[in-house]
Design an enzyme around this catalytic site. Structure first.
Site, PDB file in Angstrom:
ATOM      1  N   ASP A   6       1.142  -1.029  -0.212  1.00 17.28           N
ATOM      2  CA  ASP A   6      -0.161   0.078   0.192  1.00 17.28           C
ATOM      3  C   ASP A   6       0.904   1.249  -0.529  1.00 17.28           C
ATOM      4  O   ASP A   6       1.467   1.358   1.192  1.00 17.28           O
ATOM      5  CB  ASP A   6      -0.869   0.221   0.828  1.00 17.28           C
ATOM      6  CG  ASP A   6      -1.851   1.462   1.536  1.00 17.28           C
ATOM      7  OD1 ASP A   6      -1.949   1.276   0.590  1.00 17.28           O
ATOM      8  OD2 ASP A   6      -1.878   1.954   2.859  1.00 17.28           O
ATOM      9  N   GLY A   8       1.725   4.975  -0.091  1.00 18.44           N
ATOM     10  CA  GLY A   8       1.361   6.829   0.311  1.00 18.44           C
ATOM     11  C   GLY A   8       1.559   7.294   0.139  1.00 18.44           C
ATOM     12  O   GLY A   8       2.669   7.774  -0.334  1.00 18.44           O
ATOM     13  N   ASN A   9       1.248   8.308   0.280  1.00 21.56           N
ATOM     14  CA  ASN A   9       1.930   9.508   0.189  1.00 21.56           C
ATOM     15  C   ASN A   9       2.869   9.961   0.694  1.00 21.56           C
ATOM     16  O   ASN A   9       4.821  10.079   0.589  1.00 21.56           O
ATOM     17  CB  ASN A   9       0.685  10.885  -0.025  1.00 21.56           C
ATOM     18  CG  ASN A   9       0.243  11.100  -0.698  1.00 21.56           C
ATOM     19  OD1 ASN A   9       0.652  11.605  -1.351  1.00 21.56           O
ATOM     20  ND2 ASN A   9      -1.013  10.917  -0.248  1.00 21.56           N
ATOM     21  N   THR A  10       3.210   9.556   2.274  1.00 13.28           N
ATOM     22  CA  THR A  10       4.082   9.369   3.494  1.00 13.28           C
ATOM     23  C   THR A  10       4.953   8.552   3.656  1.00 13.28           C
ATOM     24  O   THR A  10       6.206   8.192   3.761  1.00 13.28           O
ATOM     25  CB  THR A  10       3.320   9.335   4.963  1.00 13.28           C
ATOM     26  OG1 THR A  10       2.785  11.175   4.158  1.00 13.28           O
ATOM     27  CG2 THR A  10       4.636  10.507   5.280  1.00 13.28           C
ATOM     28  N   ASN A  11       4.039   7.462   3.953  1.00 14.71           N
ATOM     29  CA  ASN A  11       4.738   5.323   4.049  1.00 14.71           C
ATOM     30  C   ASN A  11       4.470   4.733   2.999  1.00 14.71           C
ATOM     31  O   ASN A  11       3.528   4.667   2.181  1.00 14.71           O
ATOM     32  CB  ASN A  11       4.504   5.019   5.321  1.00 14.71           C
ATOM     33  CG  ASN A  11       5.350   6.514   6.093  1.00 14.71           C
ATOM     34  OD1 ASN A  11       6.150   6.552   6.464  1.00 14.71           O
ATOM     35  ND2 ASN A  11       3.873   7.084   7.263  1.00 14.71           N
ATOM     36  N   ALA A 107      -6.531   3.863  -4.600  1.00 10.94           N
ATOM     37  CA  ALA A 107      -6.751   2.344  -4.814  1.00 10.94           C
ATOM     38  C   ALA A 107      -7.185   1.691  -3.310  1.00 10.94           C
ATOM     39  O   ALA A 107      -7.275   0.184  -2.752  1.00 10.94           O
ATOM     40  CB  ALA A 107      -5.689   1.826  -5.363  1.00 10.94           C
ATOM     41  N   ASP A 108      -6.234   2.491  -2.528  1.00  8.24           N
ATOM     42  CA  ASP A 108      -6.241   2.492  -1.053  1.00  8.24           C
ATOM     43  C   ASP A 108      -7.557   2.693  -0.605  1.00  8.24           C
ATOM     44  O   ASP A 108      -7.928   1.526   0.199  1.00  8.24           O
ATOM     45  CB  ASP A 108      -5.158   3.552   0.232  1.00  8.24           C
ATOM     46  CG  ASP A 108      -5.434   4.800  -0.633  1.00  8.24           C
ATOM     47  OD1 ASP A 108      -6.547   4.987  -1.667  1.00  8.24           O
ATOM     48  OD2 ASP A 108      -5.975   6.086   0.412  1.00  8.24           O
ATOM     49  N   ASP A 128     -10.501   7.159   6.860  1.00  7.03           N
ATOM     50  CA  ASP A 128      -8.657   6.364   6.704  1.00  7.03           C
ATOM     51  C   ASP A 128      -8.172   7.435   6.656  1.00  7.03           C
ATOM     52  O   ASP A 128      -8.281   8.299   6.160  1.00  7.03           O
ATOM     53  CB  ASP A 128      -8.410   5.954   5.247  1.00  7.03           C
ATOM     54  CG  ASP A 128      -6.879   5.309   4.856  1.00  7.03           C
ATOM     55  OD1 ASP A 128      -5.869   5.447   5.893  1.00  7.03           O
ATOM     56  OD2 ASP A 128      -6.902   4.077   4.230  1.00  7.03           O
ATOM     57  N   THR A 183       0.807  27.245  25.227  1.00 10.18           N
ATOM     58  CA  THR A 183       0.543  27.339  24.033  1.00 10.18           C
ATOM     59  C   THR A 183       0.353  25.696  23.097  1.00 10.18           C
ATOM     60  O   THR A 183      -0.315  24.914  22.238  1.00 10.18           O
ATOM     61  CB  THR A 183       1.682  27.829  23.128  1.00 10.18           C
ATOM     62  OG1 THR A 183       1.688  29.558  23.770  1.00 10.18           O
ATOM     63  CG2 THR A 183       1.972  27.966  22.087  1.00 10.18           C
TER      64      THR A 183
END
Length: 258
Positions: A6, A8-11, A107-108, A128, A183
């Site tokens: 799978d 993804g954009n990051t992993n 697809a995911d 997701d 903060t």
């Protein structure tokens, strides 16, 4: 055994299946790597987990990144010695997809919905929680009605500190109270509880619009457990949902495949 990816954009999440049993999950950064570099990383990771590469007989890929998809297909053909399936038009899913243009559906998201329908039944809403947040609505009989896409929790937190010079980057943890006195905890409260409130509001709206008041809500993705601690709208958290969906799709299409 088969291996599922799978992207993804990051992993990139990997899963190794023996039948319907998920025997190992692995993760690596998407990054900017060649097919050879991805192969070396995957080979070494499988070796550490004592998974014989020669026992892997097939692969399937879902990807939101076309460039990396090409790299992975080439890498698998070169080093594993077979052509992988890729989730897209032409593969059976067991769902009746009512999208105006099914080719636009990620697809995911397809893999998530296949697994949710097979494992938890319908009607259901699948969320997701990744780089973006995708909502998917499945009615009785596996009818995919559509859904929505919103911002992800990590991207929201990053944009807050990027846009305001005096606001620091913060760890995404659940603060003890909504009313905070520093903060950093103010930001954690606003981002985490605000995001969770968005999830709850969207689930309520989707259930009403689809007339599915009893739809089960299944969440997946790296942030799903944080959201589950802050709202009571989620029924099931399943971090392996996408990988299991890919395995189901592979098995559904593997008959007679060379």
């Amino acid at each position: 055994m088969i291996i599922v990816f799978d992207i993804g954009n990051t992993n990139i999440k990997l899963g190794v299946f023996k039948g319907d049993e998920l025997i190992e999950t692995l993760r690596l950064a998407t990054g900017n790597k060649t097919g050879d570099e991805f192969w070396l990383l995957i080979r070494d990771m499988l070796s550490v987990k004592r998974i014989p590469i020669g026992d892997i007989e097939g692969a399937i890929i879902s990807s939101v990144n076309p460039d990396i998809m090409y790299t992975f297909v080439h890498m698998i053909e070169t080093y594993f010695g077979f052509k992988p399936m890729t989730v897209g038009s032409g593969l059976k899913t067991g769902l009746n997809i009512k999208y105006d243009n099914p080719k636009e559906l990620g697809a995911d998201r397809v893999a998530d919905c296949v697994a949710a329908y097979r494992l938890y039944g319908a009607p259901c809403i699948v969320i997701d929680c990744g780089t973006a947040t995708a909502f998917n609505v499945i009615a009785d009989g596996g009818e995919f009605l559509g859904g929505a896409i919103s911002f992800g929790l990590k991207s929201a937190a990053a944009s807050l500190s990027d846009a305001a010079a005096r606001l620091p980057k913060v760890e995404l943890t659940v603060p003890r109270h909504a009313i905070c006195k520093t903060t950093i905890t103010n930001m954690q409260s606003g981002v985490v509880y605000g995001y969770s409130g968005m999830i709850a509001a969207m689930v309520d709206r989707l259930k009403k619009e689809a007339n599915l008041p009893d739809a089960k809500v299944i969440a997946t993705g790296g942030i799903s457990e944080i959201v589950n601690r802050c709202t009571d709208v989620i029924d099931v958290v399943d971090r392996t949902l996408t990988l299991r969906g890919l395995n189901f799709i592979y098995r559904l299409n593997a008959s007679g495949r060379k």
